[in-house]
Design an enzyme around this catalytic site. Structure first.
Site, PDB file in Angstrom:
ATOM      1  N   ASP A 280       0.814  -1.229   0.000  1.00  0.00           N
ATOM      2  CA  ASP A 280       0.000   0.000   0.000  1.00  0.00           C
ATOM      3  C   ASP A 280       0.840   1.269   0.000  1.00  0.00           C
ATOM      4  OD1 ASP A 280       1.077  -0.133   2.495  1.00  0.00           O
ATOM      5  OD2 ASP A 280      -0.828  -0.159   3.586  1.00  0.00           O
TER       6      ASP A 280
ATOM      7  N   GLU B 255       3.247   2.067   2.251  1.00  0.00           N
ATOM      8  CA  GLU B 255       3.848   2.416   3.537  1.00  0.00           C
ATOM      9  C   GLU B 255       5.296   1.939   3.590  1.00  0.00           C
ATOM     10  OE1 GLU B 255       1.375   0.783   6.595  1.00  0.00           O
ATOM     11  OE2 GLU B 255      -0.193   2.288   6.301  1.00  0.00           O
TER      12      GLU B 255
ATOM     13  N   ARG C  38      11.474  25.993   1.910  1.00  0.00           N
ATOM     14  CA  ARG C  38      11.181  27.209   1.152  1.00  0.00           C
ATOM     15  C   ARG C  38       9.808  27.806   1.485  1.00  0.00           C
ATOM     16  NH1 ARG C  38      12.873  25.225  -4.718  1.00  0.00           N
ATOM     17  NH2 ARG C  38      12.400  23.225  -3.747  1.00  0.00           N
ATOM     18  N   GLN C  39       8.880  26.952   1.908  1.00  0.00           N
ATOM     19  CA  GLN C  39       7.561  27.493   2.300  1.00  0.00           C
ATOM     20  C   GLN C  39       7.681  27.934   3.752  1.00  0.00           C
ATOM     21  OE1 GLN C  39       4.927  27.681   0.113  1.00  0.00           O
ATOM     22  NE2 GLN C  39       3.363  28.407   1.519  1.00  0.00           N
TER      23      GLN C  39
ATOM     24  N   LYS D 235      14.999  38.987  -8.529  1.00  0.00           N
ATOM     25  CA  LYS D 235      14.083  38.026  -9.179  1.00  0.00           C
ATOM     26  C   LYS D 235      12.650  38.309  -8.761  1.00  0.00           C
ATOM     27  CE  LYS D 235      13.951  33.574  -7.617  1.00  0.00           C
ATOM     28  NZ  LYS D 235      14.553  32.246  -7.438  1.00  0.00           N
TER      29      LYS D 235
ATOM     30  N   ASP E 157      23.849  29.460  -6.833  1.00  0.00           N
ATOM     31  CA  ASP E 157      22.613  29.535  -6.042  1.00  0.00           C
ATOM     32  C   ASP E 157      22.586  28.328  -5.105  1.00  0.00           C
ATOM     33  OD1 ASP E 157      20.239  30.576  -5.171  1.00  0.00           O
ATOM     34  OD2 ASP E 157      19.119  30.247  -7.020  1.00  0.00           O
TER      35      ASP E 157
ATOM     36  N   THR F 108      13.602  23.675 -10.955  1.00  0.00           N
ATOM     37  CA  THR F 108      13.156  23.595 -12.360  1.00  0.00           C
ATOM     38  C   THR F 108      14.199  24.197 -13.304  1.00  0.00           C
ATOM     39  OG1 THR F 108      12.116  25.782 -12.363  1.00  0.00           O
ATOM     40  CG2 THR F 108      10.762  23.945 -11.617  1.00  0.00           C
ATOM     41  N   GLY F 109      15.121  24.974 -12.757  1.00  0.00           N
ATOM     42  CA  GLY F 109      16.174  25.583 -13.575  1.00  0.00           C
ATOM     43  C   GLY F 109      15.836  26.979 -14.088  1.00  0.00           C
TER      44      GLY F 109
HETATM   45  C1  R5P Z   1      14.766  30.100  -4.099  1.00  0.00           C
HETATM   46  O1  R5P Z   1      14.690  31.308  -4.168  1.00  0.00           O
HETATM   47  C2  R5P Z   1      16.041  29.363  -4.284  1.00  0.00           C
HETATM   48  O2  R5P Z   1      17.125  30.075  -3.762  1.00  0.00           O
HETATM   49  C3  R5P Z   1      16.321  29.009  -5.741  1.00  0.00           C
HETATM   50  O3  R5P Z   1      16.626  30.181  -6.453  1.00  0.00           O
HETATM   51  C4  R5P Z   1      15.132  28.330  -6.360  1.00  0.00           C
HETATM   52  O4  R5P Z   1      14.674  27.298  -5.549  1.00  0.00           O
HETATM   53  C5  R5P Z   1      15.461  27.806  -7.728  1.00  0.00           C
HETATM   54  O5  R5P Z   1      14.310  27.253  -8.287  1.00  0.00           O
HETATM   55  P1  R5P Z   1      14.150  27.015  -9.821  1.00  0.00           P
HETATM   56  O6  R5P Z   1      15.349  26.267 -10.284  1.00  0.00           O
HETATM   57  O7  R5P Z   1      12.894  26.208  -9.930  1.00  0.00           O
HETATM   58  O8  R5P Z   1      14.010  28.346 -10.475  1.00  0.00           O
END
Ligand code: R5P
Length: 286
Positions: free
Chosen positions: A33, A35, A92-93, A188, A215, A220-221
């Site tokens: 299941d 777990e 991050r949250q 950003k 960074d 996702t880049g």
């Molecule tokens: C958030 O601000 C982090 O420092 C990175 O810049 C962020 O997680 C990068 O995320 P992504 O590659 O999805 O843009």
């Protein structure tokens, strides 16, 4: 005793070798299941246990494994339990951006506080200053900045360091200092998980420069892709993207490679580009 959990066996073995500690692994499997089943291979009674797991890939499974292992070690009589989560997911949250949202960073910190100590590397702390604002146990916050700077020193001459957003100064400025260069920090605006806007500074001459964008996380880049596109129009010589935590979700690596840039990360999360070793950093701080 160093215990290599599912995501970090190779890293844990290297840490055990460097710190000359006994190494063991967990037996884990999934019940039908979904777990998690977990069992220690070795008796942990009266031992100091170091559980090593990075929370990517499969952050939920990685966290459950750490929580189950820490609690099981405690119930089995371990003397001390240290969680080494070089990458901690859910940090991050750190704010309720909309009413009713889950502030995951503090919930995860509370759960991981079931150990005696926590060690991590370059955690994503934005709106909180210290890990101890959310953790209830002793914490050590290490940084891969020196290891990244050493890599840049070895592989680049006169690199210009760029931090792609306001928060990245913690890595970009420190790394630039180490290599006697200077850092340019960009701004950003994030619209959603897959959409950001970053503007390059207009008063900087990027022509023929060897640019290294650093960074903490590449997910996702997009945070890298935005400045890369503009830098290419400015006639830079070479672009390298370096991160501490290479999540590289979806086809992030392929998309970055298509832009003709080099991508490197630490080996906190293993991938084909995880070339900067942090095992000594961790072993030295156990
Ligand atoms: C958030 O601000 C982090 O420092 C990175 O810049 C962020 O997680 C990068 O995320 P992504 O590659 O999805 O843009």
């Amino acid at each position: 005793m160093i215990i290599g959990c599912s995501n970090s066996k190779r890293l844990a073995k290297n840490i055990a070798r460097r710190s000359k500690q006994e190494y063991s692994e967990l037996i884990t499997k999934k019940f039908p299941d979904g777990e998690t089943y977990l069992r220690f291979k070795t008796d942990v009674k009266n031992k100091d246990i170091v559980l090593i797991n990075s929370c990517h890939p499969n952050p939920n499974d990685a966290l459950i494994e750490l929580l189950f292992a820490a609690q099981t070690a405690k119930e089995s009589g371990a003397k001390k339990i240290i969680i080494v989560a070089p990458y901690i997911a859910y940090l991050r949250q750190d704010k309720r951006f909309h009413a009713g949202e889950c502030k995951s960073n503090s919930i995860i910190a509370k759960l991981l506080s079931c150990a005696d100590e926590l060690i991590t590397i370059d955690p994503h702390l934005h709106r909180i200053k210290s890990l101890n604002d959310i953790f209830k146990i002793k914490t050590k916050r290490l940084s891969a900045n020196k290891a990244i700077a050493d890599y840049i020193k070895k592989n680049h001459k006169n690199a210009l360091i760029i931090g792609p957003d306001e928060e990245s100064y913690q890595w970009a400025e420190k790394i630039a200092e180490e290599i006697n260069s200077h850092a340019i920090i960009l701004r950003k605006k994030r619209y959603n998980s897959r959409s950001v806007r970053i503007k390059l500074k207009q008063d900087v001459d990027f022509k023929n420069k060897d640019v290294v964008i650093v960074d903490d996380i590449i997910s996702t880049g997009h945070t890298m892709i935005e400045p890369i596109k503009q830098l290419k129009q400015k006639g830079v010589k070479k672009i390298t993207c370096i991160c501490v935590h290479g999540l590289f979700v979806e086809d992030a690596l392929e998309r970055l490679n298509k832009l003709g840039v080099d991508v490197i990360s630490t080996n906190i999360i293993e991938s084909k580009v995880s070339k900067i070793d942090v095992s000594k950093l961790i072993a030295d701080n156990l």
